[in-house]
Design a protein around this motif. Structure first.
Motif, PDB file in Angstrom:
ATOM      1  N   THR A 177       0.844  -1.204   0.000  1.00 15.06           N
ATOM      2  CA  THR A 177       0.000   0.000   0.000  1.00 15.06           C
ATOM      3  C   THR A 177       0.873   1.245   0.000  1.00 15.06           C
ATOM      4  O   THR A 177       0.621   2.213  -0.755  1.00 15.06           O
ATOM      5  N   THR A 178       1.915   1.237   0.811  1.00 13.29           N
ATOM      6  CA  THR A 178       2.835   2.378   0.862  1.00 13.29           C
ATOM      7  C   THR A 178       3.514   2.567  -0.497  1.00 13.29           C
ATOM      8  O   THR A 178       3.606   3.702  -1.010  1.00 13.29           O
ATOM      9  N   ALA A 179       3.944   1.455  -1.100  1.00  7.32           N
ATOM     10  CA  ALA A 179       4.620   1.543  -2.395  1.00  7.32           C
ATOM     11  C   ALA A 179       3.655   2.063  -3.457  1.00  7.32           C
ATOM     12  O   ALA A 179       4.043   2.893  -4.301  1.00  7.32           O
ATOM     13  N   LEU A 180       2.394   1.576  -3.427  1.00  5.32           N
ATOM     14  CA  LEU A 180       1.407   2.062  -4.398  1.00  5.32           C
ATOM     15  C   LEU A 180       1.107   3.543  -4.186  1.00  5.32           C
ATOM     16  O   LEU A 180       0.919   4.304  -5.163  1.00  5.32           O
ATOM     17  N   ASP A 181       1.037   3.933  -2.906  1.00  7.59           N
ATOM     18  CA  ASP A 181       0.821   5.366  -2.632  1.00  7.59           C
ATOM     19  C   ASP A 181       1.979   6.199  -3.200  1.00  7.59           C
ATOM     20  O   ASP A 181       1.762   7.251  -3.834  1.00  7.59           O
ATOM     21  N   TRP A 182       3.204   5.734  -3.002  1.00  3.76           N
ATOM     22  CA  TRP A 182       4.366   6.443  -3.542  1.00  3.76           C
ATOM     23  C   TRP A 182       4.337   6.446  -5.071  1.00  3.76           C
ATOM     24  O   TRP A 182       4.644   7.478  -5.703  1.00  3.76           O
ATOM     25  N   ALA A 183       3.956   5.293  -5.635  1.00  2.36           N
ATOM     26  CA  ALA A 183       3.895   5.220  -7.099  1.00  2.36           C
ATOM     27  C   ALA A 183       2.825   6.178  -7.620  1.00  2.36           C
ATOM     28  O   ALA A 183       3.030   6.867  -8.642  1.00  2.36           O
ATOM     29  N   ASN A 184       1.672   6.215  -6.960  1.00  4.50           N
ATOM     30  CA  ASN A 184       0.586   7.112  -7.365  1.00  4.50           C
ATOM     31  C   ASN A 184       1.038   8.561  -7.245  1.00  4.50           C
ATOM     32  O   ASN A 184       0.795   9.385  -8.153  1.00  4.50           O
ATOM     33  N   THR A 185       1.707   8.868  -6.143  1.00  3.12           N
ATOM     34  CA  THR A 185       2.212  10.231  -5.957  1.00  3.12           C
ATOM     35  C   THR A 185       3.239  10.560  -7.038  1.00  3.12           C
ATOM     36  O   THR A 185       3.214  11.651  -7.641  1.00  3.12           O
ATOM     37  N   GLY A 186       4.123   9.576  -7.295  1.00  5.71           N
ATOM     38  CA  GLY A 186       5.140   9.791  -8.336  1.00  5.71           C
ATOM     39  C   GLY A 186       4.486   9.976  -9.700  1.00  5.71           C
ATOM     40  O   GLY A 186       4.907  10.830 -10.494  1.00  5.71           O
ATOM     41  N   PHE A 187       3.436   9.197  -9.993  1.00  4.39           N
ATOM     42  CA  PHE A 187       2.740   9.303 -11.279  1.00  4.39           C
ATOM     43  C   PHE A 187       2.072  10.666 -11.394  1.00  4.39           C
ATOM     44  O   PHE A 187       2.109  11.310 -12.449  1.00  4.39           O
ATOM     45  N   ARG A 188       1.443  11.131 -10.316  1.00  2.14           N
ATOM     46  CA  ARG A 188       0.806  12.462 -10.348  1.00  2.14           C
ATOM     47  C   ARG A 188       1.849  13.564 -10.577  1.00  2.14           C
ATOM     48  O   ARG A 188       1.608  14.490 -11.353  1.00  2.14           O
ATOM     49  N   LEU A 189       2.975  13.410  -9.873  1.00  5.77           N
ATOM     50  CA  LEU A 189       4.022  14.408 -10.064  1.00  5.77           C
ATOM     51  C   LEU A 189       4.520  14.383 -11.518  1.00  5.77           C
ATOM     52  O   LEU A 189       4.719  15.437 -12.139  1.00  5.77           O
ATOM     53  N   TRP A 190       4.719  13.186 -12.030  1.00  5.46           N
ATOM     54  CA  TRP A 190       5.200  13.064 -13.407  1.00  5.46           C
ATOM     55  C   TRP A 190       4.182  13.657 -14.371  1.00  5.46           C
ATOM     56  O   TRP A 190       4.534  14.359 -15.308  1.00  5.46           O
ATOM     57  N   ARG A 191       2.896  13.306 -14.183  1.00  7.80           N
ATOM     58  CA  ARG A 191       1.854  13.833 -15.053  1.00  7.80           C
ATOM     59  C   ARG A 191       1.783  15.357 -14.937  1.00  7.80           C
ATOM     60  O   ARG A 191       1.648  16.085 -15.944  1.00  7.80           O
ATOM     61  N   GLY A 192       1.840  15.847 -13.694  1.00 12.73           N
ATOM     62  CA  GLY A 192       1.830  17.306 -13.503  1.00 12.73           C
ATOM     63  C   GLY A 192       3.030  17.944 -14.190  1.00 12.73           C
ATOM     64  O   GLY A 192       2.922  19.012 -14.828  1.00 12.73           O
ATOM     65  N   TRP A 193       4.156  17.312 -14.094  1.00 13.33           N
ATOM     66  CA  TRP A 193       5.357  17.831 -14.731  1.00 13.33           C
ATOM     67  C   TRP A 193       5.201  17.801 -16.245  1.00 13.33           C
ATOM     68  O   TRP A 193       5.564  18.756 -16.931  1.00 13.33           O
ATOM     69  N   GLN A 194       4.605  16.693 -16.807  1.00 18.34           N
ATOM     70  CA  GLN A 194       4.379  16.592 -18.254  1.00 18.34           C
ATOM     71  C   GLN A 194       3.412  17.673 -18.715  1.00 18.34           C
ATOM     72  O   GLN A 194       3.625  18.290 -19.758  1.00 18.34           O
ATOM     73  N   GLU A 195       2.347  17.871 -17.942  1.00 18.12           N
ATOM     74  CA  GLU A 195       1.364  18.908 -18.329  1.00 18.12           C
ATOM     75  C   GLU A 195       2.007  20.297 -18.267  1.00 18.12           C
ATOM     76  O   GLU A 195       1.740  21.140 -19.125  1.00 18.12           O
ATOM     77  N   ASP A 196       2.794  20.517 -17.241  1.00 23.78           N
ATOM     78  CA  ASP A 196       3.454  21.807 -17.106  1.00 23.78           C
ATOM     79  C   ASP A 196       4.429  22.025 -18.256  1.00 23.78           C
ATOM     80  O   ASP A 196       4.494  23.125 -18.834  1.00 23.78           O
TER      81      ASP A 196
END
Length: 150
Positions: free
Chosen positions: A121-140
């Protein structure tokens, strides 16, 4: 004359006594003969009873031997049942031990799954956070590349 009459009465008395004595002796002889027959019959009956008693004792001995043999067989049966009971107790102990081992293993596996689930669960939360950051970075990045340059 009185002496003659007395002698005649004495002779007559002797004859009567002799006659009764002979009758008594004949009767005694007949009684003794009957007693001999009775004793002979009793001896025969005692002989038959002895033979029958011997046969009965032999039969009783045979029955006693048979009962003893069956009791010995029953002893062997009870000994076997006792051994079966001991084996069943041993198997029950082994099953109890195996059940305890399985229960312990299942608990350990459950604990491991809980531990791994929280890590996952912790790893998935980190992965989800990392994916959001990556997506936010891609959109930016995309938004910066689409902006007119001033």
């Amino acid at each position: 004359m009185i002496a003659q009459i007395s002698a005649a009465v004495a002779a007559l008395s002797l004859a009567v006594v002799s006659w009764f004595l002979v009758g008594f002796l004949r009767q005694a002889k007949t009684s003794i003969s009957r007693m001999e027959q009775t004793v002979g019959n009793l001896e025969q009956q005692v002989g038959r009873l002895s033979e029958e008693s011997v046969k009965l004792l032999q039969q009783v001995q045979g029955v006693t031997d048979n009962v003893q043999a069956k009791l010995n067989a029953a002893d062997a049966l009870f000994h076997s049942v006792e051994q079966v009971g001991a084996a069943v107790q041993e198997v029950a102990g082994t099953v109890r031990q195996a059940s305890a081992t399985v229960t312990h293993t299942v608990k350990a596996a459950e604990d491991q799954v809980r531990t791994n689930r929280s890590r996952l669960t912790t790893a998935l939360d980190w992965a989800n956070t990392g994916f959001r950051l990556w997506r936010g970075w891609q959109e930016d990045r995309k938004a910066r590349s689409n902006e007119p340059e001033a």
